[in-house]
Design a protein around this motif. Structure first.
Motif, PDB file in Angstrom:
ATOM      1  N   UNK A 113      -2.752  17.459  -9.804  1.00 15.77           N
ATOM      2  CA  UNK A 113      -2.563  18.099 -11.099  1.00 15.77           C
ATOM      3  C   UNK A 113      -2.581  17.010 -12.168  1.00 15.77           C
ATOM      4  N   UNK A 114      -3.367  17.263 -13.206  1.00 14.12           N
ATOM      5  CA  UNK A 114      -3.533  16.274 -14.256  1.00 14.12           C
ATOM      6  C   UNK A 114      -2.358  16.310 -15.224  1.00 14.12           C
ATOM      7  N   UNK A 115      -1.876  15.134 -15.604  1.00 11.85           N
ATOM      8  CA  UNK A 115      -0.779  15.044 -16.566  1.00 11.85           C
ATOM      9  C   UNK A 115      -1.285  15.192 -17.999  1.00 11.85           C
ATOM     10  N   UNK A 116      -2.591  15.165 -18.180  1.00 11.96           N
ATOM     11  CA  UNK A 116      -3.200  15.320 -19.500  1.00 11.96           C
ATOM     12  C   UNK A 116      -3.388  16.809 -19.802  1.00 11.96           C
ATOM     13  N   UNK A 117      -2.789  17.315 -20.882  1.00 14.09           N
ATOM     14  CA  UNK A 117      -2.883  18.743 -21.210  1.00 14.09           C
ATOM     15  C   UNK A 117      -4.308  19.229 -21.493  1.00 14.09           C
ATOM     16  N   UNK A 118      -5.258  18.317 -21.648  1.00 12.63           N
ATOM     17  CA  UNK A 118      -6.653  18.698 -21.891  1.00 12.63           C
ATOM     18  C   UNK A 118      -7.296  19.324 -20.650  1.00 12.63           C
ATOM     19  N   UNK A 122      -3.362  21.178 -15.656  1.00 13.39           N
ATOM     20  CA  UNK A 122      -2.095  20.796 -16.290  1.00 13.39           C
ATOM     21  C   UNK A 122      -1.147  21.981 -16.460  1.00 13.39           C
ATOM     22  N   UNK A 123      -1.684  23.205 -16.541  1.00 16.22           N
ATOM     23  CA  UNK A 123      -0.817  24.365 -16.754  1.00 16.22           C
ATOM     24  C   UNK A 123       0.156  24.605 -15.593  1.00 16.22           C
ATOM     25  N   UNK A 124      -0.089  23.978 -14.447  1.00 20.25           N
ATOM     26  CA  UNK A 124       0.807  24.126 -13.293  1.00 20.25           C
ATOM     27  C   UNK A 124       1.721  22.914 -13.106  1.00 20.25           C
ATOM     28  N   UNK A 125       1.622  21.930 -14.001  1.00 16.84           N
ATOM     29  CA  UNK A 125       2.350  20.663 -13.823  1.00 16.84           C
ATOM     30  C   UNK A 125       3.868  20.849 -13.744  1.00 16.84           C
ATOM     31  N   UNK A 126       4.448  21.552 -14.693  1.00 16.26           N
ATOM     32  CA  UNK A 126       5.913  21.652 -14.724  1.00 16.26           C
ATOM     33  C   UNK A 126       6.466  22.410 -13.522  1.00 16.26           C
ATOM     34  N   UNK A 127       5.802  23.502 -13.122  1.00 20.22           N
ATOM     35  CA  UNK A 127       6.258  24.258 -11.948  1.00 20.22           C
ATOM     36  C   UNK A 127       6.125  23.416 -10.683  1.00 20.22           C
ATOM     37  N   UNK A 128       4.991  22.730 -10.541  1.00 24.63           N
ATOM     38  CA  UNK A 128       4.757  21.904  -9.347  1.00 24.63           C
ATOM     39  C   UNK A 128       5.777  20.777  -9.265  1.00 24.63           C
ATOM     40  N   UNK A 140       4.382  12.754  -7.196  1.00 26.08           N
ATOM     41  CA  UNK A 140       3.352  11.977  -7.891  1.00 26.08           C
ATOM     42  C   UNK A 140       2.260  12.944  -8.338  1.00 26.08           C
ATOM     43  N   UNK A 141       1.792  12.769  -9.571  1.00 27.10           N
ATOM     44  CA  UNK A 141       0.673  13.546 -10.110  1.00 27.10           C
ATOM     45  C   UNK A 141      -0.450  12.567 -10.464  1.00 27.10           C
TER      46      UNK A 141
END
Length: 157
Positions: A113-118, A122-128, A140-141
């Motif tokens: 999952x990319x840490x860059x909102x572009x 990235x839309x799954x980053x916080x849940x993951x 680690x992302x």
């Protein structure tokens, strides 16, 4: 669940036994290990290929990995697919964590999952991140998540 080595050799024993044999073999050779678990997926038409890897890193001596692949024809949004990848990694990490603790082997769970909102993932980053951390694992992302972003990715390309 069928696992194999990078060479293609099928692992016939349960994955827990195979991981323990690998840890004991590497310890006997004087190698300190760290285990990184990650999953990646690739949509190919109506089918989604998933690959989960258990990467064994030898301190300053390279590494090796075990691979499990599966396919589904279930339709998923990008967020569902990212969280499904995380779920597969956590399932394996949870099965292995007691064994790795017993042998004092560090464990990381890598999310593709990319840490860059572009980027869409990235839309799954916080849940993951919340899911992995709440299970007590090191998270680690991208760009640090090589087990999922490179090793598992190579298996689904």
């Amino acid at each position: 669940m069928t696992w194999r080595k990078f060479s293609g050799e099928i692992i016939n024993s349960p994955i827990l036994e195979e991981v323990e044999k690998a840890i004991e073999r590497e310890a006997a050779l004087g190698n300190k290990l760290k285990v990184c678990i990650g999953t990646d997926s690739q949509v190919k038409g109506a089918v989604t290929d998933f690959a989960t890897v258990i990467v064994f890193l030898r301190e300053q001596r390279g590494g090796f990995m075990f691979i499990h692949q599966e396919r589904t024809s279930q339709k998923m949004s990008i967020k569902e697919r990212m969280l499904s990848e995380v779920q597969k990694s956590i399932d394996i990490a949870y099965k292995l964590c007691d064994l790795l603790d017993l042998y004092d082997v560090d464990l990381e769970v890598h999310a593709d999952i990319n840490t860059n909102p572009m980027f869409k993932s990235n839309q799954a980053l916080h849940e993951a991140m919340g899911y992995i951390l709440s299970m007590g694992f090191v998270f680690k992302a991208k760009p640090e998540a090589f087990a999922s972003s490179y090793c598992a990715n190579k298996m689904v390309q």
